[in-house]
Design an enzyme around this catalytic site. Structure first.
Site, PDB file in Angstrom:
ATOM      1  N   GLU A  30       0.861  -1.171   0.000  1.00 26.13           N
ATOM      2  CA  GLU A  30       0.000   0.000   0.000  1.00 26.13           C
ATOM      3  C   GLU A  30       0.900   1.224   0.000  1.00 26.13           C
ATOM      4  O   GLU A  30       1.938   1.232   0.650  1.00 26.13           O
ATOM      5  CB  GLU A  30      -0.914   0.057   1.237  1.00 26.13           C
ATOM      6  CG  GLU A  30      -1.991  -1.001   1.263  1.00 26.13           C
ATOM      7  CD  GLU A  30      -1.569  -2.260   2.006  1.00 26.13           C
ATOM      8  OE1 GLU A  30      -0.471  -2.275   2.614  1.00 26.13           O
ATOM      9  OE2 GLU A  30      -2.321  -3.239   1.973  1.00 26.13           O
ATOM     10  N   TYR A  34       7.787   2.134  -7.453  1.00 25.88           N
ATOM     11  CA  TYR A  34       7.153   0.821  -7.496  1.00 25.88           C
ATOM     12  C   TYR A  34       6.748   0.452  -8.923  1.00 25.88           C
ATOM     13  O   TYR A  34       6.911  -0.703  -9.342  1.00 25.88           O
ATOM     14  CB  TYR A  34       5.958   0.774  -6.549  1.00 25.88           C
ATOM     15  CG  TYR A  34       6.342   1.018  -5.105  1.00 25.88           C
ATOM     16  CD1 TYR A  34       7.466   0.414  -4.554  1.00 25.88           C
ATOM     17  CD2 TYR A  34       5.594   1.861  -4.302  1.00 25.88           C
ATOM     18  CE1 TYR A  34       7.831   0.658  -3.242  1.00 25.88           C
ATOM     19  CE2 TYR A  34       5.948   2.099  -2.978  1.00 25.88           C
ATOM     20  CZ  TYR A  34       7.071   1.499  -2.455  1.00 25.88           C
ATOM     21  OH  TYR A  34       7.427   1.732  -1.157  1.00 25.88           O
TER      22      TYR A  34
END
Length: 167
Positions: A122, A134
């Site tokens: 998250e 990411y």
């Protein structure tokens, strides 16, 4: 480019050669707790970090050591064949030098050897730098957790990475 700028880049390159990514151990808990306070509005406690490193059999953490100083860390929980990335942090004074990129890459590679075939995490919707990092490692948004962060009610983007992604 000025001679001074060239010298600074050369010093940075030499300094980065001294960066070691290694498995974190319980004695790193104090330095990791320091980074938590520098990097996060809701830092994990020393006790929680120590437990992760010393007792949580599902936890795997890496430390970025630069000239004997811990400047970053990343961790995950291995749950079945999934690696749930818990935290990635780099000392604010050392950001922008690729340390987070190296940590995430090493964390994925090492956890794959431990059996992870996919990874999840998250990330705050407003953390564009982390989202970009990411995505660089093959993560893609898969959903949202509304009001996930207690400090300000910010949403979290749920991101997933499948094993077959190659950089």
């Amino acid at each position: 480019m000025s001679a001074a700028a060239g010298m600074n880049r050369e010093k940075e390159a030499i300094k980065m050669k001294e960066l070691v990514i290694r498995q974190a151990v319980p004695k790193d808990a104090e330095a990791i707790a320091r980074l938590e306070k520098l990097c996060f509005s809701e830092p994990w406690s020393y006790d929680s970090i120590y437990h992760e490193l010393a007792a949580n059999r599902r936890a795997f953490y890496l430390a970025a050591d630069l000239c004997g100083r811990l400047v970053g860390y990343a961790g995950l929980w291995l749950i079945g064949d999934e690696g749930h990335i818990t935290n990635v942090a780099v000392d604010p004074q050392e950001r922008g030098r690729g340390i987070g990129d190296l940590l995430v890459g090493a964390l994925i590679e090492d956890s794959r050897r431990l059996g992870a075939v996919s990874h999840t995490l998250e990330v705050r919707t407003g953390n564009a730098a982390a989202i970009s990092l990411y995505e660089k490692h093959g993560f893609a948004a898969a959903g949202v957790r509304p009001g996930y962060y207690e400090d300000n009610g910010e949403d979290a983007i749920i991101m997933w990475r499948k094993q077959d992604h190659e950089r």
